[in-house]
Design a protein around this motif. Structure first.
Motif, mmCIF file in Angstrom:
data_model
loop_
_atom_site.group_PDB
_atom_site.id
_atom_site.type_symbol
_atom_site.label_atom_id
_atom_site.label_comp_id
_atom_site.label_asym_id
_atom_site.label_seq_id
_atom_site.Cartn_x
_atom_site.Cartn_y
_atom_site.Cartn_z
ATOM 1 N N THR A 128 0.824 -1.210 0.000
ATOM 2 C CA THR A 128 0.000 0.000 0.000
ATOM 3 C C THR A 128 0.858 1.260 0.000
ATOM 4 O O THR A 128 0.388 2.331 -0.369
ATOM 5 N N GLN A 129 2.114 1.106 0.429
ATOM 6 C CA GLN A 129 3.053 2.227 0.422
ATOM 7 C C GLN A 129 4.106 2.083 -0.674
ATOM 8 O O GLN A 129 5.135 2.758 -0.637
ATOM 9 N N GLN A 130 3.852 1.166 -1.613
ATOM 10 C CA GLN A 130 4.771 0.923 -2.735
ATOM 11 C C GLN A 130 6.162 0.483 -2.271
ATOM 12 O O GLN A 130 7.172 0.741 -2.942
ATOM 13 N N ALA A 131 6.189 -0.202 -1.124
ATOM 14 C CA ALA A 131 7.484 -0.648 -0.590
ATOM 15 C C ALA A 131 8.165 -1.649 -1.518
ATOM 16 O O ALA A 131 9.400 -1.772 -1.511
ATOM 17 N N HIS A 132 7.386 -2.378 -2.316
ATOM 18 C CA HIS A 132 7.981 -3.356 -3.234
ATOM 19 C C HIS A 132 8.677 -2.684 -4.418
ATOM 20 O O HIS A 132 9.386 -3.351 -5.180
ATOM 21 N N LYS A 133 8.491 -1.370 -4.557
ATOM 22 C CA LYS A 133 9.174 -0.620 -5.601
ATOM 23 C C LYS A 133 10.289 0.268 -5.037
ATOM 24 O O LYS A 133 10.885 1.054 -5.776
ATOM 25 N N SER A 134 10.540 0.142 -3.754
ATOM 26 C CA SER A 134 11.574 0.968 -3.125
ATOM 27 C C SER A 134 12.965 0.496 -3.542
ATOM 28 O O SER A 134 13.167 -0.655 -3.937
ATOM 29 N N ALA A 135 13.929 1.380 -3.418
ATOM 30 C CA ALA A 135 15.304 1.040 -3.807
ATOM 31 C C ALA A 135 15.832 -0.121 -2.984
ATOM 32 O O ALA A 135 16.518 -1.012 -3.512
ATOM 33 N N ASN A 136 15.539 -0.128 -1.688
ATOM 34 C CA ASN A 136 16.033 -1.205 -0.827
ATOM 35 C C ASN A 136 15.473 -2.558 -1.251
ATOM 36 O O ASN A 136 16.200 -3.559 -1.291
ATOM 37 N N TYR A 137 14.176 -2.588 -1.571
ATOM 38 C CA TYR A 137 13.588 -3.869 -1.961
ATOM 39 C C TYR A 137 14.060 -4.294 -3.352
ATOM 40 O O TYR A 137 14.316 -5.489 -3.589
ATOM 41 N N LEU A 138 14.207 -3.354 -4.263
ATOM 42 C CA LEU A 138 14.647 -3.685 -5.614
ATOM 43 C C LEU A 138 16.070 -4.224 -5.629
ATOM 44 O O LEU A 138 16.447 -4.948 -6.557
ATOM 45 N N ARG A 139 16.837 -3.918 -4.599
ATOM 46 C CA ARG A 139 18.166 -4.527 -4.505
ATOM 47 C C ARG A 139 18.060 -6.023 -4.208
ATOM 48 O O ARG A 139 18.947 -6.793 -4.582
ATOM 49 N N LEU A 140 16.970 -6.417 -3.544
ATOM 50 C CA LEU A 140 16.750 -7.833 -3.273
ATOM 51 C C LEU A 140 16.087 -8.521 -4.462
ATOM 52 O O LEU A 140 16.451 -9.639 -4.823
ATOM 53 N N ASN A 141 15.102 -7.862 -5.033
ATOM 54 C CA ASN A 141 14.377 -8.433 -6.168
ATOM 55 C C ASN A 141 14.162 -7.343 -7.212
ATOM 56 O O ASN A 141 13.263 -6.510 -7.071
ATOM 57 N N PRO A 142 14.977 -7.330 -8.238
ATOM 58 C CA PRO A 142 14.875 -6.259 -9.240
ATOM 59 C C PRO A 142 13.551 -6.245 -9.996
ATOM 60 O O PRO A 142 13.227 -5.247 -10.639
ATOM 61 N N SER A 143 12.770 -7.342 -9.918
ATOM 62 C CA SER A 143 11.458 -7.339 -10.572
ATOM 63 C C SER A 143 10.416 -6.606 -9.733
ATOM 64 O O SER A 143 9.316 -6.316 -10.218
ATOM 65 N N GLY A 144 10.728 -6.324 -8.465
ATOM 66 C CA GLY A 144 9.797 -5.608 -7.606
ATOM 67 C C GLY A 144 8.585 -6.420 -7.208
ATOM 68 O O GLY A 144 7.535 -5.858 -6.899
ATOM 69 N N ARG A 145 8.719 -7.735 -7.205
ATOM 70 C CA ARG A 145 7.594 -8.594 -6.827
ATOM 71 C C ARG A 145 7.856 -9.269 -5.492
ATOM 72 O O ARG A 145 8.992 -9.401 -5.050
ATOM 73 N N ILE A 146 6.792 -9.712 -4.888
ATOM 74 C CA ILE A 146 6.833 -10.388 -3.597
ATOM 75 C C ILE A 146 6.516 -11.857 -3.851
ATOM 76 O O ILE A 146 5.599 -12.154 -4.636
ATOM 77 N N PRO A 147 7.296 -12.780 -3.219
ATOM 78 C CA PRO A 147 8.172 -12.656 -2.059
ATOM 79 C C PRO A 147 9.655 -12.660 -2.413
ATOM 80 O O PRO A 147 10.043 -12.850 -3.566
ATOM 81 N N VAL A 148 10.450 -12.529 -1.358
ATOM 82 C CA VAL A 148 11.894 -12.762 -1.387
ATOM 83 C C VAL A 148 12.237 -13.562 -0.147
ATOM 84 O O VAL A 148 11.681 -13.323 0.935
ATOM 85 N N LEU A 149 13.146 -14.516 -0.300
ATOM 86 C CA LEU A 149 13.687 -15.246 0.846
ATOM 87 C C LEU A 149 15.162 -14.935 0.952
ATOM 88 O O LEU A 149 15.897 -15.005 -0.047
ATOM 89 N N VAL A 150 15.606 -14.604 2.165
ATOM 90 C CA VAL A 150 17.023 -14.371 2.439
ATOM 91 C C VAL A 150 17.494 -15.451 3.399
ATOM 92 O O VAL A 150 16.893 -15.677 4.449
#
Length: 212
Positions: free
Chosen positions: A34-56
């Motif tokens: 809802t806050q576009q966190a999946h498009k944030s720079a920090n998240y895009l470093r984990l997943n450049p596609s900007g989709r959820i999920p990511v596992l670390v």
């Protein structure tokens, strides 16, 4: 400790259910769509596609829900979520997982996001209607696989396919003909929902009934 980047009721639900099933330590990291966190720079470093999920997992970062499910099952063979290499059950597990992610999930996304397939506003409802029609055909096909009375989708052993199918069936809950209304899928889904790990995942994400 695993970190699962998730948003409630997104494609992160299947990996979440598997983490609960495995019982390994993990931490949920909310990605607030809802806050576009999946498009944030920090998240895009984990997943450049900007989709959820990511596992670390330590230094390892994995995205794509099906890939995460396979990784978790392989890392924890004691959980018996993936049949042994070289067996027919293993081949069928991979076959149906690919069908779910490439076919049913894709059609569900067409239904929920018809604007991705047309710029014609008048055509949006037509896209949605045809997608729902195709989803129904896919659910019929999936239900037919359970007609022999097996407990789980691959056989008598609960596998990662069951978690993935359960997630996608939940996405159909508000369709005109949801998965829970199909005669073969209805009892199967009740068995799935009775698993403590599944209930823990649903409730920790704050999801509400109908579960599917």
């Amino acid at each position: 400790m695993y970190q699962l980047y998730y948003y409630p009721n997104n494609a992160s639900l299947a990996p979440h259910m598997l983490l609960e099933e495995i019982g390994a330590p993990f931490k949920l990291e909310l990605v607030d769509r809802t806050q576009q966190a999946h498009k944030s720079a920090n998240y895009l470093r984990l997943n450049p596609s900007g989709r959820i999920p990511v596992l670390v997992d330590g230094d390892l970062v994995i995205f794509e829900a099906a890939a995460i499910c396979l990784y978790l099952a392989e890392q924890h063979p004691e959980a018996n979520l993936l049949p042994a290499i070289g067996t027919p059950q293993r081949a069928h597990t991979l076959q149906w997982l690919m069908y779910l992610t490439n076919t049913l999930q894709t059609e569900l996304l067409t239904y929920f996001y018809p604007e991705r397939w047309t710029t014609d506003q008048a055509a949006l409802e037509q896209v949605r209607v045809k997608a729902e029609e195709r989803i129904g055909e896919m659910l019929d096909l999936l239900g037919a696989q359970l007609a022999d009375g097996r407990s789980w989708f691959i056989g008598e052993q609960y596998t990662l396919v069951d978690a993935y199918l359960g997630m996608l069936c939940r996405w159909t809950r508000n369709l005109n003909r949801p998965a829970r209304d199909l005669p073969q899928l209805a009892p199967y889904l009740q068995r799935l929902l009775a698993r403590p790990a599944v209930q823990r995942a649903l409730k920790s994400e704050g999801l509400t009934e109908p579960w599917v």
